[in-house]
Design a protein around this motif. Structure first.
Motif: not given
Length: 528
Positions: A22-25, A351-353, A521-524
């Motif tokens: 959910s976050h590029p970093q 958050v999910y990964i 979200k902000d991710g990728c």
């Protein structure tokens, strides 16, 4: 296939490894671990630790996690339950005698023992190549040197400003200059960085014993908590086998209770009795059937599911497809079932990964501090924002999910893994509190019934029938909203979108990976 005339995201493709967060970093940090030779689990833990710093509203070391892991995407699937328990002396009578008929969500009583750190060490020991010293490096750097606040994080920070103003130590740690952080702000948390360094050096014992545990206990007891050092020191992660059901030609796997993944499986069992392909993906009929399946499954969950170490949960009976037959046969397309209104105690954030590495180890990983910014309690000296997961208990003697000493609450976290012929084809998840089982069904049926790719399946507008109201995203067509009202649904338009999701599809024929990540979200997704 994506229409390139319209705004949207392409799917991400790679041959060697892939991560979606959910976050590029966090995605970048996980990809670096993968390129160094780390496993999917190594990458997931590195990403999760970093997200606990840079998405403080959603996760952190003061929370819980669950994971499903299939080594080399074949054979046995391992389920990890990293959820925490209530203090050993907690009991319903204690709360009722003090006039508490529900667990106050911003009180010390809402704080169950954080399970994430023990779970990280347990999972990495079994399936990783690196130690926590390497995997926590990005999180330590972000906490000590500072990180830039992303737009969705800032959106949530602003919405929780009133909560944070009233919290314990939150003004000091989470309201720089007395205001919520905005996108582009640089935030530093040196106390949290020091805590992470201790965990990196000494592992789970640094968190559950010694100075860090003493600081958490002192903080909680100082505001009325029942927690003891023994509660922290004796915490353990549960390693189990997953539960599952079939849908189309695929098998769908979830962690067993006290996780609520069984809710999603019951929804699939219900929807498998209908031909969704008769209706469009954005049709009144599709949204209505999804809502009815959710209402039946949530009712089942609230009546039956809790911590199996304390109550009997007959998973086999619930997952027999005939279990909900009486309700399925009564579902109408022109009206709603007469069902009791299931009102779960909480609707938290997450958050999910998802990660697949070069050896095709598949990892579906989810972590949370429950509601946004958890309990709004930060430990006095160690900078740990503590979850309010115990708010998921009932204070209702006789209810399966009634609070008790050493008991785990009915959770909301559900990582998912889809297999075909015993091989993983998609580790995925949809975060967002009570929306998670509905969101996972929505994404999966977008794929398997409507032929979407993983990004299209995630992008599709969503709805959640919750506490008697159908909460609909702004992307749901107006004609669908009106059609749902005509057959009896009460509807509202949401200010915040429903959850977020990530998925990786393993294309075994081509030997490639296909990833998608939620624009909510902000991710990728990233791969190499």
């Amino acid at each position: 296939m994506r229409n390139f005339h319209l705004a949207g995201r392409s799917t991400v493709h790679s041959r060697n490894a892939m991560v979606a967060t959910s976050h590029p970093q966090a995605a970048f940090a996980a990809l670096e671990v993968l390129k160094e030779g780390g496993t999917a689990v190594d990458a997931a833990v590195a990403a999760c630790a970093l997200l606990g710093v840079i998405e403080p509203q959603a996760t952190g070391i003061g929370g819980d996690c669950f994971a499903l892991i299939q080594p080399r995407s074949e054979g046995k699937i391992f389920a990890y339950n990293g959820s925490g328990r209530a203090p050993k002396v907690a009991n319903a009578d204690w709360y009722l005698e003090r006039g508490m008929h529900a667990v106050p969500l911003t009180s010390a009583h809402a704080v169950s023992i954080p399970g994430a750190i023990d779970a990280w060490e347990t999972i990495v020991r079994a399936h990783g190549r690196f130690g926590l010293d390497r995997l926590l490096e990005p999180a330590i750097k972000a906490a000590e040197e500072g990180y830039v606040v992303a737009p969705r994080v800032a959106f949530d920070w602003k919405n929780q400003f009133e909560k944070l103003k009233k919290g314990t130590n939150t003004g000091r740690y989470l309201l720089p200059n007395g205001n919520p952080a905005v996108a582009g702000d640089v935030i530093r948390q040196p106390e949290l960085g020091k805590t992470l360094r201790a965990i990196a050096a000494k592992g789970r014992d640094a968190f559950y014993t010694g100075e860090i545990a003493a600081d958490m206990v002192e903080t909680l007891r100082g505001i009325g908590g029942l927690h003891t050092l023994e509660d922290f020191a004796t915490h353990t992660t549960e390693v189990t086998s997953p539960i599952g059901t079939g849908y189309k030609d695929f098998d769908v796997w979830q962690c067993p209770p006290n996780g609520p993944g069984i809710t999603m499986l019951v929804m699939l069992n219900i929807l498998s009795r209908f031909d969704l392909m008769r209706y469009g993906p954005l049709s009144v009929e599709r949204f209505h059937l999804e809502a009815e399946a959710a209402r039946i499954a949530f009712m089942m969950r609230e009546e039956n599911v809790a911590d199996p170490a304390h109550v009997k949960v007959d998973v086999a009976r619930i997952l027999v497809k005939e279990f909900a037959e009486d309700y399925i046969s009564k579902i109408r397309m022109d009206g709603l079932l007469d069902l009791p209104n299931a009102a779960p105690p909480m609707n938290p954030s997450t958050v999910y990964i998802t990660v697949v590495d070069r050896d095709l180890n598949a990892c579906s990983f989810i972590s949370s501090i429950a509601h946004q910014f958890g309990s709004a309690i930060v430990s006095n000296r160690t900078g740990i924002l503590l979850q309010n997961r115990a708010g998921g208990f009932r204070v209702q003697p006789g209810h399966p999910n009634c609070i008790a000493g050493g008991k785990r609450p009915l959770h909301t976290l559900i990582p998912c893994l889809v297999t075909k012929n015993g091989r993983a084809v998609m580790p995925y998840g949809v975060m967002g509190g009570q929306y998670q089982p509905v969101g996972q069904v929505h994404v999966l049926t977008n794929l398997l019934d409507y032929g979407c790719d993983v990004q299209e399946a995630i992008d599709m507008p969503r709805g959640l029938h919750y506490e008697g109201v159908y909460q609909l995203e702004q992307g749901v067509p107006a004609a669908v909203v009106e059609g749902l009202k005509k057959i009896g649904h009460k509807t509202i338009n949401l200010l915040s979108p429903l959850g977020g999701g990530q998925a990786i599809w393993i294309d075994w024929d081509k030997g490639t990976l296909i990833g998608g990540s939620d624009p909510r979200k902000d991710g990728c997704a990233l791969g190499y």
